[in-house]
Scaffold this motif. Structure first.
Motif, short mmCIF file in Angstrom:
data_model
loop_
_atom_site.label_atom_id
_atom_site.label_comp_id
_atom_site.label_asym_id
_atom_site.label_seq_id
_atom_site.Cartn_x
_atom_site.Cartn_y
_atom_site.Cartn_z
N ALA A 205 -24.44 24.73 -17.31
CA ALA A 205 -24.04 25.29 -18.47
C ALA A 205 -24.81 24.87 -19.98
CB ALA A 205 -22.56 25.31 -18.55
N VAL A 206 -24.93 23.64 -20.06
CA VAL A 206 -25.37 23.10 -21.05
C VAL A 206 -26.78 23.46 -21.39
CG1 VAL A 206 -26.49 20.89 -21.86
CG2 VAL A 206 -24.35 20.87 -20.95
N ARG A 207 -27.67 24.04 -20.34
CA ARG A 207 -28.96 24.61 -20.25
C ARG A 207 -29.19 25.87 -20.63
NH1 ARG A 207 -32.02 20.14 -16.39
NH2 ARG A 207 -31.75 18.33 -17.82
N LEU A 208 -28.12 26.72 -19.65
CA LEU A 208 -28.23 28.22 -19.66
C LEU A 208 -27.80 28.66 -21.03
CD1 LEU A 208 -26.69 29.24 -16.01
CD2 LEU A 208 -29.08 29.74 -16.95
N PHE A 209 -26.87 27.88 -21.66
CA PHE A 209 -26.12 28.50 -22.88
C PHE A 209 -26.48 27.71 -24.01
CE2 PHE A 209 -23.41 29.64 -19.09
CZ PHE A 209 -23.99 31.05 -19.09
N ASP A 210 -27.44 26.53 -23.89
CA ASP A 210 -27.87 25.89 -24.96
C ASP A 210 -26.69 25.30 -25.71
OD1 ASP A 210 -29.74 24.81 -26.76
OD2 ASP A 210 -29.96 26.48 -28.07
N THR A 211 -26.02 24.51 -25.12
CA THR A 211 -24.55 24.12 -25.56
C THR A 211 -24.46 22.66 -25.15
OG1 THR A 211 -23.53 26.26 -25.04
CG2 THR A 211 -22.26 24.37 -25.16
N PRO A 212 -24.14 21.70 -26.28
CA PRO A 212 -24.05 20.17 -25.96
C PRO A 212 -22.92 20.16 -24.91
CG PRO A 212 -23.64 20.93 -28.37
CD PRO A 212 -23.81 22.14 -27.61
N PRO A 213 -23.16 18.76 -24.26
CA PRO A 213 -22.40 18.60 -23.02
C PRO A 213 -20.85 18.40 -23.40
CG PRO A 213 -24.26 17.32 -22.78
CD PRO A 213 -24.31 18.09 -24.18
N SER A 214 -20.56 17.88 -24.91
CA SER A 214 -19.32 17.85 -25.20
C SER A 214 -18.58 19.11 -25.45
CB SER A 214 -19.36 17.03 -26.51
OG SER A 214 -20.19 17.79 -27.66
N ARG A 215 -19.15 20.16 -25.57
CA ARG A 215 -18.66 21.42 -25.61
C ARG A 215 -18.48 22.19 -24.27
NH1 ARG A 215 -17.72 22.90 -31.00
NH2 ARG A 215 -18.57 21.64 -32.61
N VAL A 216 -18.80 21.48 -23.34
CA VAL A 216 -18.52 22.04 -21.98
C VAL A 216 -17.40 21.40 -21.31
CG1 VAL A 216 -19.80 22.88 -19.80
CG2 VAL A 216 -20.96 22.93 -21.70
N LYS A 217 -16.32 22.13 -21.04
CA LYS A 217 -15.10 21.56 -20.45
C LYS A 217 -14.73 21.89 -18.99
CE LYS A 217 -14.39 20.00 -24.87
NZ LYS A 217 -14.63 18.82 -25.12
#
Length: 370
Positions: A205-217
């Motif tokens: 999710a971090v990579r596919l959606f270019d999102t910091p780990p802190s914003r993946v719950k």
């Protein structure tokens, strides 16, 4: 107009369900080619059923898969190959400029920057097939990426979500292979029980959606009806809900960018209970290790994945305990994996080194227990 579908890993769980969709919807999909490991009888049966002229086995090697992709003339390739073996086929599909319906986690976890650049260079699309990432993919598209605050991935919690730490040490492979809601292959079923699978999905999710780990719950949802959620900047949560059937995300990938009518039974909310719990990071530490590796990046996610594959295989073979799986992974990722990768050869080298380190960790654990 029919969409031509190439199925990589055609005898596995994802491949079989992809073929089931093609079987049920012959006016929409045509099987252009199939690839499998070693099950020749089944592959020949399938090639006859679907009048499929192109078949390849893993022993045919890279050149065989490359020719299969080229000759099949597929519009989209579904990569359902399990483990690190699925990485190179993903790259070959994208190099050919073919859209990739991706169920192989390792492609993203091990080599995302390389894969993403290959897709960009060859104008090929990557559509996630994991139920969680398929859900996020759809929700982000509908809500608008600029409006997303965070991603919430659901986890069934596996069969042992209520086990105590002591009970976890007595888990057998037979117990772990009985998933409460999903019907999957052995490796991913064990990963679901340890929450390593959810850890890999966090990295994805971090990579596919270019999102910091802190914003993946991550939230534990035993019924597996809500497949993922997104929280928009105004605080609202949006969810994708369906029965736990992988044919839903596969169908979404095959029909993308259109939303088409499906032969699958629509979900009825009435009569269903949905509950949600926080994950138990201390008792299922592989999830927290994945977050650490996602933060550190470089070769850490490669090491996490490789060590976990070795540990799971050892557990299934009766060579270590269920609780030894995170011990082996932790030993490996505690080493220095700060070297970045810029080619598939770099990725495979890091993968090989991590597997050797995991094998050593396993040997030490077996020595302690003998």
């Amino acid at each position: 107009m029919k969409k031509r579908v190439l199925v990589l890993g055609c005898t596995g769980s994802i491949g079989s369900q992809t073929l089931d969709i093609c079987r049920k919807m012959p006016d929409d999909f045509e099987v252009a080619g199939i690839c499998a490991g070693k099950n020749r009888d089944e592959v020949y049966r399938l090639s006859k059923e679907f009048s499929c002229p192109y078949t390849v086995f893993s022993e045919d090697g890279t050149e065989g898969i490359k020719q299969l992709i080229k000759k099949s003339g597929a519009d989209i390739a579904v990569n359902g190959i399990a483990g690190a073996a699925g990485l190179l086929p993903s790259v070959l599909v994208l190099e050919n400029g073919t859209s990739l319906a991706l169920a192989n986690k390792e492609t993203v976890v091990m080599a995302w920057d390389i894969v993403k650049e290959t897709a960009r260079k060859n104008k090929a699309d990557i559509i996630p097939v994991d139920s969680e990432h398929s859900a996020v993919f759809s929700l982000v598209s509908q809500c608008g990426k600029q409006n997303i605050d965070s991603i919430v991935i659901t986890a069934s919690g596996g069969p042992f979500r209520n086990f105590s730490k002591e009970e976890l040490s007595s888990v057998t492979p037979q117990m772990a292979l009985k998933h409460p809601t999903w019907n999957m292959g052995a490796k991913i079923t064990i990963d679901s029980a340890t929450l390593a699978n959810k850890g890999l999905e966090v990295i994805e999710a971090v990579r596919l959606f270019d999102t910091p780990p802190s914003r993946v719950k991550v939230v534990v949802h035993p019924q597996s009806l809500v497949h993922s959620l997104v929280r928009t900047k105004d605080g609202m949560l949006y969810a994708q809900i369906s029965d736990p059937d992988m044919r839903h995300p596969i169908f979404s990938a095959l029909t993308w960018p259109l939303v088409k009518e499906s032969y699958l039974e629509p979900f009825d909310l009435a009569g269903h209970e949905m509950t949600f719990f926080p994950p138990r990071f201390d008792d299922f530490p592989l999830l927290s290790y994945a977050y650490t590796c996602a933060e550190k990046a470089a070769s850490y996610t490669i090491a996490f994945n490789a060590a976990n594959e070795i540990a799971v295989a050892a557990f299934l073979n009766g060579e270590c305990l269920f609780t030894d799986i995170p011990r082996i992974v932790k030993t490996v990722i505690d080493a220095d994996w700060t070297k970045s990768v810029s080619s598939i050869d770099d990725v495979l080298e890091a993968d090989s080194l991590a597997r050797k380190a995991a094998a050593t960790a396993l040997k030490n654990i077996k020595g302690e227990q003998s």
